[in-house]
Design a protein around this motif. Structure first.
Motif, PDB file in Angstrom:
ATOM      1  N   TRP A 147       0.946  -1.267   0.054  1.00 53.32           N
ATOM      2  CA  TRP A 147      -0.002   0.202  -0.052  1.00 53.32           C
ATOM      3  C   TRP A 147       0.889   1.372  -0.022  1.00 53.32           C
ATOM      4  O   TRP A 147       0.458   2.314   0.121  1.00 53.32           O
ATOM      5  CB  TRP A 147      -0.964   0.131   1.109  1.00 53.32           C
ATOM      6  CG  TRP A 147      -1.532  -1.417   1.307  1.00 53.32           C
ATOM      7  CD1 TRP A 147      -1.470  -2.421   2.162  1.00 53.32           C
ATOM      8  CD2 TRP A 147      -2.650  -1.826   0.399  1.00 53.32           C
ATOM      9  NE1 TRP A 147      -2.278  -3.272   1.868  1.00 53.32           N
ATOM     10  CE2 TRP A 147      -2.886  -3.174   0.880  1.00 53.32           C
ATOM     11  CE3 TRP A 147      -3.325  -1.111  -0.902  1.00 53.32           C
ATOM     12  CZ2 TRP A 147      -4.190  -3.844   0.247  1.00 53.32           C
ATOM     13  CZ3 TRP A 147      -4.219  -2.088  -1.511  1.00 53.32           C
ATOM     14  CH2 TRP A 147      -4.429  -3.380  -0.866  1.00 53.32           C
ATOM     15  N   GLU A 179       0.736   2.793  -5.277  1.00 51.10           N
ATOM     16  CA  GLU A 179       0.714   1.653  -4.402  1.00 51.10           C
ATOM     17  C   GLU A 179       1.546   0.333  -5.420  1.00 51.10           C
ATOM     18  O   GLU A 179       1.157   0.874  -6.597  1.00 51.10           O
ATOM     19  CB  GLU A 179      -0.693   1.234  -3.857  1.00 51.10           C
ATOM     20  CG  GLU A 179      -1.638   0.990  -4.974  1.00 51.10           C
ATOM     21  CD  GLU A 179      -2.885   0.749  -4.106  1.00 51.10           C
ATOM     22  OE1 GLU A 179      -3.529  -0.294  -4.619  1.00 51.10           O
ATOM     23  OE2 GLU A 179      -3.235   1.438  -2.983  1.00 51.10           O
ATOM     24  N   GLY A 184      -7.398  -2.379   3.476  1.00 57.75           N
ATOM     25  CA  GLY A 184      -6.234  -1.510   2.705  1.00 57.75           C
ATOM     26  C   GLY A 184      -5.317  -0.874   3.470  1.00 57.75           C
ATOM     27  O   GLY A 184      -4.487  -0.112   3.038  1.00 57.75           O
TER      28      GLY A 184
END
Length: 159
Positions: free
Chosen positions: A90, A112, A158
């Protein structure tokens, strides 16, 4: 009937001394040029024993405890490695290549990691977690499942 080569007081003293140094029967026999049987007999007369089973067992238990502690530490390190790998998915990522006739360098920074890199990172993180669980398995299946559930929820979120 007297022995052909009786053990001397000096040898008895040396047997006691070497035994006190932790030498085994065979090492003492070799040093004094006597048979192991003679050393055992004389040691018994002196109240000494070469029975080390309890000491060996205790040393083995200590070694096993040390190895268990090292496996636990390694399992923790692998878990941290998995967390670092997961976090990389991420973060901004530079993808580069060399190519063409001139072997030119090209790079691009993404917000990312691209899907292929995420897949590689996830596979490597999964291997680290798998090895961690093999080195230090949870005490119950529900603990392991809860940890995996929490990890998967984090993946879905996430972050």
């Amino acid at each position: 009937m007297a022995k052909a080569n009786p053990v001397t007081d000096q040898e008895r003293a040396r047997i006691r001394e070497l035994h006190g140094e932790g030498k085994g029967r065979n090492a003492i026999a070799k040093e004094l040029g006597r048979s192991g049987r003679t050393i055992s007999e004389e040691a018994a007369k002196l109240g000494l024993s070469f029975a080390r089973a309890a000491e060996v067992k205790a040393a083995t238990e200590v070694r096993q405890a040390d190895l268990a502690a090292l496996r636990t530490e390694l399992a923790l390190d692998l878990t941290y490695d998995a967390m670092k790998l997961r976090a990389q998915m991420w973060k901004p990522t530079v993808v580069y290549s060399f190519g063409g006739k001139e072997n030119t360098y090209n790079s691009h920074t993404f917000d990312e990691a691209p899907a292929a890199e995420k897949r590689a990172l996830m596979g490597t993180a999964g291997m680290a977690i798998d090895r961690s669980l093999k080195l230090s398995p949870p005490e119950s299946d529900t603990e392991g499942l809860a940890a995996v559930d929490a990890w998967l929820k984090g993946m879905m979120g996430g972050s």
